[in-house]
Design an enzyme around this catalytic site. Sequence first.
Site, PDB file in Angstrom:
ATOM      1  CG  ASP A  37      -1.911   1.200   1.110  1.00 44.39           C
ATOM      2  OD1 ASP A  37      -2.430   1.379  -0.010  1.00 44.39           O
ATOM      3  OD2 ASP A  37      -2.533   1.298   2.146  1.00 44.39           O
ATOM      4  CG  ASN A  85      -7.461  -2.039  -5.858  1.00 42.76           C
ATOM      5  OD1 ASN A  85      -6.487  -2.973  -5.691  1.00 42.76           O
ATOM      6  ND2 ASN A  85      -7.613  -1.026  -5.108  1.00 42.76           N
TER       7      ASN A  85
HETATM    8  C1  FPP Z   1      -1.699   0.053  -3.514  1.00 44.41           C
HETATM    9  O1  FPP Z   1      -1.422   1.478  -3.357  1.00 44.41           O
HETATM   10  C2  FPP Z   1      -1.406  -0.785  -4.523  1.00 44.41           C
HETATM   11  C3  FPP Z   1      -1.820  -1.166  -5.488  1.00 44.41           C
HETATM   12  C4  FPP Z   1      -3.282  -1.032  -5.548  1.00 44.41           C
HETATM   13  C5  FPP Z   1      -1.425  -1.926  -6.634  1.00 44.41           C
HETATM   14  C6  FPP Z   1      -0.009  -2.680  -6.289  1.00 44.41           C
HETATM   15  C7  FPP Z   1       0.727  -2.958  -7.566  1.00 44.41           C
HETATM   16  C8  FPP Z   1       2.115  -2.904  -7.823  1.00 44.41           C
HETATM   17  C9  FPP Z   1       3.120  -2.645  -6.730  1.00 44.41           C
HETATM   18  C10 FPP Z   1       2.560  -2.926  -9.348  1.00 44.41           C
HETATM   19  C11 FPP Z   1       2.739  -4.182  -9.846  1.00 44.41           C
HETATM   20  C12 FPP Z   1       2.526  -5.497  -9.125  1.00 44.41           C
HETATM   21  C13 FPP Z   1       2.971  -6.831  -9.451  1.00 44.41           C
HETATM   22  C14 FPP Z   1       2.822  -7.711  -8.465  1.00 44.41           C
HETATM   23  C15 FPP Z   1       3.827  -6.928 -10.830  1.00 44.41           C
HETATM   24  P1  FPP Z   1      -2.373   2.532  -3.582  1.00 44.41           P
HETATM   25  O2  FPP Z   1      -2.478   2.930  -4.826  1.00 44.41           O
HETATM   26  O3  FPP Z   1      -3.675   2.091  -2.874  1.00 44.41           O
HETATM   27  O4  FPP Z   1      -1.832   3.799  -2.706  1.00 44.41           O
HETATM   28  P2  FPP Z   1      -2.374   4.722  -1.882  1.00 44.41           P
HETATM   29  O5  FPP Z   1      -3.174   4.281  -0.833  1.00 44.41           O
HETATM   30  O6  FPP Z   1      -1.290   5.934  -1.558  1.00 44.41           O
HETATM   31  O7  FPP Z   1      -3.514   5.704  -2.783  1.00 44.41           O
END
Ligand code: FPP
Length: 265
Positions: A37, A85
């Site tokens: 996250d 998501n």
């Molecule tokens: C949460 O951060 C993260 C995600 C929803 C996506 C995770 C994906 C990756 C790290 C990229 C690729 C992964 C793989 C396995 C190849 P957020 O967007 O919710 O952050 P925030 O809470 O700060 O808005």
Amino acid sequence: MSRCSEIIIFSYFCDRLSYKDKIDIAKLPKHIAIIMDGNGRWARQRGEDRVMGHRNGVTSVRETVEAAAEIGVEYLTLYAFSTENWNRPQEEVMALMQLLVSTISLEVKTLNENDIRLLAIGDLSSLPADCLMELNEAIKATSNNKRMSLVLALSYSSRWEILRAIKSITADIELGKIQTSEITEQNFEKHLCTSGFPEPELMIRTSGEHRISNFLLWQLAYAELYFTEKLWPDFRKEDLYEAIVDYQGRERRFGKTSAQLKPHS
Ligand code: FPP
């Protein structure tokens, strides 16, 4: 040398050890699950688009996979995309899917070189066709690898998974394969996406949020939860090792008392 000086020297060297050096390999968690996250906030702090945070998150994925495999973790599950998501802005969803496709295809060679098997859990049928194809090819190409299983939770939510398991077990009852009275935790688990995996013993969430967010609700029943303020794109090998050292310092009682765990003390 006095006992006191010995203790001082010992603590001095302990302080200088890296987290990796402090890990007791005999007590490693077999399965670690991570809620990655903070990508969006990481990008915003730099005045950039959220997608740039996801791109930088890939470096942390690589580091974490390498770090876990290096010390002998058997299963690493990463929450890469939740059912919820899908409700994000369309451009972000598309960018995340593209990132998944490109990362998976780029990493297959490294996964094979490191003997790592790729698996996925979630409602995979809802993924775009190119993403699903790339994923299935990578799963097939790495299927004989033995060192570690890397599980991507994609279009995953625990409530979806539990409902799916209930429907599947109900279908078996209707077919007469099992009686309602025969349902146990063990045979219910066979209907979950994680059937055959050891339960996660350690769950890590980055970015300072203290929630489970519909992730492995059944499987995390006895997991130790570890929360760090670090945003996912800043997460590195030593951060994983720090979480493991913290986990190893905990007393896991599984409902028993402390005295029961140490009967001779
Ligand atoms: C949460 O951060 C993260 C995600 C929803 C996506 C995770 C994906 C990756 C790290 C990229 C690729 C992964 C793989 C396995 C190849 P957020 O967007 O919710 O952050 P925030 O809470 O700060 O808005």
